[in-house]
Design an enzyme around this catalytic site. Structure first.
Site, mmCIF file in Angstrom:
data_model
loop_
_atom_site.group_PDB
_atom_site.id
_atom_site.type_symbol
_atom_site.label_atom_id
_atom_site.label_comp_id
_atom_site.label_asym_id
_atom_site.label_seq_id
_atom_site.Cartn_x
_atom_site.Cartn_y
_atom_site.Cartn_z
ATOM 1 N N HIS A 1 0.836 -1.205 0.000
ATOM 2 C CA HIS A 1 0.000 0.000 0.000
ATOM 3 C C HIS A 1 0.870 1.254 0.000
ATOM 4 C CE1 HIS A 1 -3.395 2.603 1.223
ATOM 5 N NE2 HIS A 1 -2.484 3.216 1.943
ATOM 6 N N GLU B 1 -5.989 -10.441 -14.497
ATOM 7 C CA GLU B 1 -5.232 -10.545 -13.253
ATOM 8 C C GLU B 1 -5.062 -11.990 -12.818
ATOM 9 O OE1 GLU B 1 -6.777 -6.872 -10.632
ATOM 10 O OE2 GLU B 1 -8.372 -8.033 -11.571
ATOM 11 N N ASN C 1 0.258 -6.307 -10.904
ATOM 12 C CA ASN C 1 0.515 -6.631 -9.494
ATOM 13 C C ASN C 1 -0.204 -7.915 -9.096
ATOM 14 O OD1 ASN C 1 2.050 -4.323 -9.264
ATOM 15 N ND2 ASN C 1 0.448 -3.126 -8.266
ATOM 16 N N ASP C 2 -1.499 -7.971 -9.378
ATOM 17 C CA ASP C 2 -2.253 -9.175 -9.025
ATOM 18 C C ASP C 2 -1.893 -10.346 -9.933
ATOM 19 O OD1 ASP C 2 -3.774 -8.857 -6.697
ATOM 20 O OD2 ASP C 2 -5.231 -7.605 -7.720
ATOM 21 N N ARG D 1 1.129 -10.479 -2.355
ATOM 22 C CA ARG D 1 1.783 -9.244 -2.779
ATOM 23 C C ARG D 1 2.118 -8.322 -1.616
ATOM 24 N NH1 ARG D 1 -2.824 -5.769 -5.930
ATOM 25 N NH2 ARG D 1 -1.417 -4.059 -5.475
ATOM 26 N N CYS E 1 -2.249 -1.682 -16.744
ATOM 27 C CA CYS E 1 -2.508 -0.618 -15.773
ATOM 28 C C CYS E 1 -1.860 -0.902 -14.425
ATOM 29 C CB CYS E 1 -4.005 -0.386 -15.597
ATOM 30 S SG CYS E 1 -4.921 -1.803 -14.964
#
Length: 562
Positions: free
Chosen positions: A187, A413, A436-437, A447, A484
């Site tokens: 985060h 994802e 990321n996912d 993650r 993205c």
């Protein structure tokens, strides 16, 4: 002259900065064997005073704040004033328990109860923990936990930062962030990237830094230099000037030989979109709509959502805007819908899967997007997160089109859906890859676990293959394939993705100038050679090195890519 000490970690972004350390203080440790107070009644009185002092301090900070910061501090101040917590702790102190231990025990019982109830109460557990930590620290004569009030521009250094910690950062005085734990997809790292703040995570040796130490943070190289000399400071200044100069190019994204690649921004709020009014971006590739939901105690009404989406569409003035439907669950719980007790939330009911338990959320959101479309004349693209089957993609597309939305896509994802990209693109208009996912699920790696960051590296060959395979299918059928995930913000990776056939790159606005510059200096043929070289490598490190070997030397120098 002694050589400056250099702390190594994982960098987020390309920037660099020099400034004094502002140390975030850790949560105090309370001993279960703490002795009983010599005067229980006096200790109880002192405890009552500390609760009042903590509540007053939090409320004073809330009164001086605005926006999210004000809301977070106000909620925490209210919890500190709750008589149930204080009175139960006081009773234990009168019974012979150490004050700090009494607060820890009582708060722990409430936190356990709130978490078990779930929903809104589970969300309040974070506020309660914050109150507990502040009261205990005051009782023990320790600094208040978390990031202190910043009185000058500083580099925030912490063992880790929670979402609540980052929510209360005074961004006007944050030069950069250094985290001892965490990872590049945590985060804090994502927030730092979004804000264009130089950030280094996994910097374990930063634990020795103290308030006032002067450090140079170099995100491009993942280093923190303690007490930098004139040469290091000059290099930081030169980097900042070079990156600032890149912003003078405001043209559309394209390679040196004119192959177009859309450069888009990731945003979370309508206010973010309004800040892009004069920015050199071709639109928005990811509008994270869950920001509107996360702090709500009930689902936002259709009109409220429509007004929010309409503001974003109006601000972008006809530029492309891709709205992602609600991506909640896992690390983004909702007070009014998240299911308590999921053993592995990342693999549970999150994203599009919420239609299984709360279908009205999607129905209302699609209607709100269509309402915003009608009121502004914009033509938003809409996509769903966490799609795992072709059937889910088809169902979402049907629902979106029934609502009156013409351009419908899904997120790639989950590896299962990447492997069926051809079938997916037969039922939707575009896809967007969330790297990321995709990395998390491909590598079976949480993650949020910073110690496994090497497995989450976007350069992992298996991840590159899934992205390339999806892009190849998109090119064959003539439909857009975007990326993205923040991997698009890495100039080397941006060139590789372009070579694979990715048609748009969406990232934090601060990252776009460097990517635009890298594209301008390389032909499509070079990008394709880089993609092939990376995919032929057996490991993540070798894949990056193989791609970097094709990058023009002056680009490597300006962007500090070596």
């Amino acid at each position: 002259m002694s050589q400056a000490r250099v702390i190594s970690g994982v960098g987020v972004g390309r920037g660099a900065v020099v400034g004094p350390v502002a140390r975030a203080h850790p949560v105090p440790v309370v001993s279960a064997a703490a002795p009983a107070p010599s005067d229980p009644e006096e200790a109880a009185t002192r405890l009552t005073e500390v609760f009042s002092q903590v509540a007053a301090s939090l409320q004073a900070r809330a009164d001086a704040a605005s926006g999210t910061l004000k809301d977070v501090l106000s909620a925490t101040a209210l919890m500190a004033s709750d008589p149930a917590l204080g009175s139960q702790a006081v009773e234990r102190v009168r019974g012979g328990t150490d004050p700090a231990l009494a607060v820890w025990q009582v708060a722990g019982e409430f936190i356990e109860m709130f978490t078990a109830v779930g929903g809104y109460m589970a969300e309040r557990a974070t506020d309660l923990a914050s109150v507990r930590d502040r009261v205990v620290a005051a009782l023990m004569g320790l600094p208040e936990p978390g990031v202190p009030a910043l009185e000058r521009p500083s580099v925030v250094v912490a063992e880790d930062l929670s979402p609540a910690d980052t929510a209360v950062l005074d961004l006007d005085n944050v030069l950069g962030i250094v985290i001892e734990k965490g990872g590049p997809t945590s985060h804090t790292a994502i927030i730092a990237g979004q804000l264009g703040l130089p950030c280094v995570v996994r910097a374990g040796e930063a634990s020795a830094l103290v308030d006032g130490d002067v450090v140079a943070v170099d995100a491009a190289h993942g280093t923190v230099t303690v007490d930098p000399d004139d040469a290091v400071v000059a290099a930081v200044v030169a980097r900042r000037e070079a990156l600032a100069a890149l912003g003078e190019d405001t043209g559309d994204g394209a390679t040196a030989d004119g192959h177009g690649v859309q450069l888009l921004a990731n945003i979370g709020t309508a206010a973010d979109a309004e800040r892009l009014t004069d920015a050199a971006v071709q639109g928005v590739g990811l509008f994270r709509t869950e920001v509107l939901f996360l702090d709500a105690q009930t689902a936002p009404a259709q009109d409220e959502q429509a007004a929010n989406y309409g503001r974003a569409l109006a601000a972008l003035g006809g530029r492309k805007v891709v709205i992602r439907t609600l991506d909640a669950g896992a690390d983004k719980p909702l007070a009014f819908v998240t299911q308590p007790g999921e053993e592995n939330p990342a693999l549970g009911v999150r994203g599009y899967r919420l239609v299984r338990t709360a279908p009205e959320l999607l129905t209302t959101q699609l209607a709100a997007i269509a309402q915003a479309q009608a009121s502004t004349g914009g033509r938003p693209w809409v996509m769903a997160p966490m799609i795992a089957t072709v059937g889910e993609a088809a169902d979402f597309a049907a629902a979106a089109r029934e609502a009156g939305l013409d351009t419908v896509g899904v997120m790639i994802e989950v590896p299962a859906i990447a492997l069926r990209a051809r079938d997916v693109l037969a039922v939707v208009d575009f896809v967007s890859i969330g790297t990321n996912d995709l990395a998390q699920y491909t590598m079976a790696t949480d993650r949020l676990r910073g110690e496994l960051v090497d497995l989450l590296d976007m350069w992992q060959p298996a991840i590159l293959d899934l992205v390339a395979g999806t892009a190849e299918v998109g090119a064959e059928v003539g439909k857009p394939v975007g990326v993205c995930g923040e991997s698009a913000a890495d100039p080397i990776m941006a060139l590789v993705l372009t070579g694979m056939g990715v048609t748009s790159l969406s990232m934090s606005p601060a990252s776009i100038p460097a990517v635009r510059f890298a594209l301008r200096q390389h032909t499509m043929e070079t990008c394709q050679a880089m993609a092939q070289a990376a995919r032929s490598a057996p490991s993540a490190a070798e894949a990056r090195a193989a791609a970097l070997a094709h990058v023009e030397p002056h680009v490597r120098d300006v962007l500090a890519l070596d």
